[in-house]
Scaffold this motif. Structure first.
Motif, short mmCIF file in Angstrom:
data_model
loop_
_atom_site.label_atom_id
_atom_site.label_comp_id
_atom_site.label_asym_id
_atom_site.label_seq_id
_atom_site.Cartn_x
_atom_site.Cartn_y
_atom_site.Cartn_z
N GLY A 1 25.60 31.14 44.71
CA GLY A 1 24.17 31.41 44.66
C GLY A 1 23.38 30.87 45.84
N LYS A 2 24.07 30.54 46.93
CA LYS A 2 23.41 30.00 48.12
C LYS A 2 23.15 31.14 49.11
N HIS A 3 22.10 31.89 48.82
CA HIS A 3 21.86 33.12 49.57
C HIS A 3 21.30 32.87 50.96
N GLY A 4 20.81 31.67 51.22
CA GLY A 4 20.22 31.36 52.52
C GLY A 4 21.20 31.51 53.67
N TYR A 5 22.48 31.37 53.39
CA TYR A 5 23.47 31.49 54.47
C TYR A 5 23.55 32.90 55.03
N LEU A 6 23.13 33.89 54.26
CA LEU A 6 23.22 35.28 54.72
C LEU A 6 22.36 35.52 55.96
N ARG A 7 21.32 34.71 56.16
CA ARG A 7 20.46 34.92 57.32
C ARG A 7 21.18 34.63 58.63
N HIS A 8 22.32 33.92 58.56
CA HIS A 8 23.08 33.61 59.77
C HIS A 8 24.07 34.70 60.16
N ILE A 9 24.25 35.69 59.29
CA ILE A 9 25.27 36.70 59.53
C ILE A 9 25.05 37.47 60.84
N PRO A 10 23.83 37.89 61.19
CA PRO A 10 23.68 38.60 62.47
C PRO A 10 24.13 37.76 63.66
N ARG A 11 23.82 36.48 63.65
CA ARG A 11 24.23 35.61 64.76
C ARG A 11 25.76 35.55 64.85
N VAL A 12 26.42 35.34 63.71
CA VAL A 12 27.88 35.25 63.71
C VAL A 12 28.49 36.58 64.12
N SER A 13 27.88 37.67 63.70
CA SER A 13 28.37 38.99 64.07
C SER A 13 28.28 39.21 65.59
N HIS A 14 27.21 38.70 66.21
CA HIS A 14 27.10 38.81 67.67
C HIS A 14 28.22 38.04 68.36
N TYR A 15 28.55 36.86 67.84
CA TYR A 15 29.66 36.11 68.41
C TYR A 15 30.96 36.89 68.28
N LEU A 16 31.16 37.48 67.12
CA LEU A 16 32.38 38.25 66.91
C LEU A 16 32.49 39.38 67.94
N GLU A 17 31.39 40.08 68.19
CA GLU A 17 31.41 41.18 69.15
C GLU A 17 31.77 40.68 70.56
N ARG A 18 31.22 39.53 70.94
CA ARG A 18 31.52 38.99 72.27
C ARG A 18 33.01 38.66 72.40
N ASN A 19 33.58 38.10 71.36
CA ASN A 19 35.00 37.76 71.41
C ASN A 19 35.88 39.02 71.42
N LEU A 20 35.50 40.01 70.63
CA LEU A 20 36.28 41.24 70.56
C LEU A 20 36.21 42.03 71.87
N ALA A 21 35.24 41.71 72.71
CA ALA A 21 35.13 42.42 73.98
C ALA A 21 36.22 42.05 74.97
N HIS A 22 36.97 40.98 74.71
CA HIS A 22 38.07 40.63 75.60
C HIS A 22 39.11 41.76 75.55
N PRO A 23 39.59 42.21 76.69
CA PRO A 23 40.53 43.34 76.72
C PRO A 23 41.76 43.13 75.86
N ARG A 24 42.20 41.89 75.73
CA ARG A 24 43.43 41.63 74.96
C ARG A 24 43.23 41.94 73.48
N LEU A 25 41.98 41.96 73.02
CA LEU A 25 41.70 42.17 71.60
C LEU A 25 41.24 43.60 71.30
N ALA A 26 41.60 44.53 72.15
CA ALA A 26 41.11 45.90 72.01
C ALA A 26 41.48 46.52 70.66
N THR A 27 42.69 46.29 70.19
CA THR A 27 43.10 46.90 68.92
C THR A 27 42.36 46.29 67.74
N LEU A 28 42.09 44.99 67.82
CA LEU A 28 41.32 44.34 66.75
C LEU A 28 39.88 44.84 66.77
N LYS A 29 39.33 45.01 67.96
CA LYS A 29 37.98 45.56 68.08
C LYS A 29 37.91 46.94 67.45
N ARG A 30 38.95 47.75 67.67
CA ARG A 30 38.97 49.11 67.12
C ARG A 30 38.94 49.06 65.59
#
Length: 502
Positions: free
Chosen positions: A459-488
């Motif tokens: 019931g700790k819904h306040g953590y959901l507000r951080h999801i966009p920030r974490v998602s941006h980090y995920l995108e930056r990491n997936l941009a590494h060429p070695r992770l192309a299949t995971l990005k897909r």
């Protein structure tokens, strides 16, 4: 559980109320019985003021209002006087059912109407006059556990120089780990209350999540890890006294100059962040023990192995996918997800292992400008340290889930780290770049699952507000060429636009 206590003054009764407030949480009930003038209101007011944590405000008697609520306290609290209640309907009209779910209740004259079979109930029956009061205290449920833990804490502190210290709540999870501050004149210390972690249900391989992810089982991890960090010149809290069997420790208080607070206040973080990067580079240059001697035994620092990494990324299909889609992940998508991580995670197992603290980020770093060099960075919450890749803690710090860190600033700090390790023969920049991207993506994946779980299960819904920030980090990491299949895979099944609106 039943106790009998005698209080020789109103101040002693107030001190006891403040002590019990340290364990209060929503859903708990304190029932105060006794004749007029026996101290019911004295106890209730002291209990509420202690929950206010130093904020001054009036605590009037609810004799005429019947219920007075305080939502500004550490735990929302409702103070009720049921003396004039005449029917159950009146009680319903006061909203007692709702208050019981969201507040801790302090109720005078509970025998008038309130059901005394509440699961988490503390009944205090007061009698006496003049200077002294007698109390018969009967506890059930969470209050029974709290009173037992409180008695154990007082017994432990009696063996230290903090026996007469004033105890104040600092922070904590009432089910597992708590912290208090101890005040003795001008001295302040931290009381850590960390009983052994109860095993959860089996989730895989017949083992609970905590065992697979190698989470600390008890306070031995804290004492062992902090001890080595201090010996090596880092500013982890020094331990003054401890009880391994009961899970108590008196530790150095490193203050409240927490990186996260400094960031939210807009302070200049150039020097503090640079110093924290230098600490990680220094740690990466050293050999770290797999075992730490502790009271005639050896505390083993577990490996951050693929099994642990996989159970962490599994939090995304287990919790975030249903949160986003309202249904379980399809078997084919799950199989592909797991196969991809099995391809990438072994790449982070190469090279020299160091202590990866796993929580090296803004809530657990403190700025100590009065100290010198690497000692200016205070490090707390170290109990889950594992033998792992040094890139993990750098990703934790530069990809902070709770506060925004400018990407340009983070990239400059990353380059600083690499420059500091340039002459280290164990450092391979190409390998490190790949490991950083993999571990950053792994960590972001895990956190998305954790935040969804905190919302759904706790019931700790306040953590959901951080999801966009974490998602941006995920995108930056997936941009590494070695992770192309995971990005897909993510682009196909959980594209960024959908994640960020979760």
């Amino acid at each position: 559980m039943q106790l009998i206590r005698r209080f020789e003054s109103a101040a002693a009764l107030e001190d006891y109320a403040a002590e019990l407030s340290l364990f209060a949480r929503p859903g708990m009930v304190v029932l105060l019985k006794g004749d007029l003038g026996t101290g019911k209101s004295t106890f209730a007011r002291a209990f509420i003021r202690a929950l206010a944590q130093g904020v001054e405000f009036d605590v009037p008697s609810p004799t005429f209002t019947l219920v007075q609520t305080y939502d500004e306290t550490r735990v929302p609290v409702a103070h009720a006087d049921l003396y004039r209640i005449g029917s159950a309907q009146e009680l319903d009209e006061l909203g007692f059912g709702d208050l019981m779910a969201t507040h801790v209740l302090a109720v005078e004259w509970p025998e008038k109407m309130l059901d005394e079979t509440h699961a988490d109930r503390l009944l205090i029956e007061l009698s006496g006059s003049g200077n002294h009061r007698d109390a018969v205290i009967t506890a059930r449920g969470a209050w029974e556990q709290a009173l037992a833990r409180n008695a154990a804490i007082n017994g432990f502190l009696a063996t230290t120089r903090w026996a007469a210290a004033e105890r104040r709540f600092l922070e904590g999870d009432a089910s597992f780990r708590r912290y208090e501050t101890l005040h003795r004149g001008h001295e302040v210390a931290i009381l850590m209350d960390m009983p052994a972690r109860p095993d959860g249900p089996p989730v895989k391989y017949g083992k609970p999540y905590s065992a697979i992810a190698h989470l600390a089982e008890d306070i031995r991890a804290v004492i062992a890890v902090n001890g080595v960090l201090c010996e090596r010149g880092y500013s982890a809290p020094k331990t003054e006294a401890y009880d391994l069997a009961q899970g108590f420790a008196v530790m150095e208080d490193l203050g409240r100059n927490v990186y996260g607070r400094m960031m939210r206040e807009g302070q200049d973080m150039g020097e503090p962040m640079s110093a924290a990067v230098a600490v990680l580079a220094d740690m990466a240059s050293r050999e770290w023990p797999h075992g730490v001697p502790l009271d005639g035994q050896t505390y083993r620092v577990p490996p951050y192995d693929v099994e642990a990494q996989l159970i962490e990324v599994d939090l995304l299909p287990s919790w975030f996918w249903p949160h986003l889609n309202g249904a379980p992940i399809p078997p084919a998508a799950l199989a592909e997800f797991e196969a991809l991580w099995m391809e990438f995670l072994p790449l982070t197992q190469k090279g020299r292992r160091v202590w990866a603290l796993r929580d090296y980020h803004s809530p657990n770093l403190l700025w100590l400008p009065e100290r010198k060099g690497l000692n200016r960075v205070g490090i707390i919450d170290t109990q889950d340290a594992l033998m792992g890749h040094p890139a993990y803690d750098l990703a934790s710090m530069l990809q902070d889930a709770r506060v925004d860190i400018d990407f340009g600033f983070a990239d400059a700090l990353y380059e600083q780290y690499c420059a500091l390790r340039r002459d280290d023969p164990s450092f391979d920049r190409t390998e490190f770049d790949v490991a950083y991207a993999i571990l950053g993506a792994q960590r972001a994946t895990k956190i998305l699952g954790i935040f969804a779980r905190l919302s759904k299960r706790d019931g700790k819904h306040g953590y959901l507000r951080h999801i966009p920030r974490v998602s941006h980090y995920l995108e930056r990491n997936l941009a590494h060429p070695r992770l192309a299949t995971l990005k897909r895979w993510f682009d196909t099944h959980l594209p960024a636009a959908r994640r960020e609106t979760a």
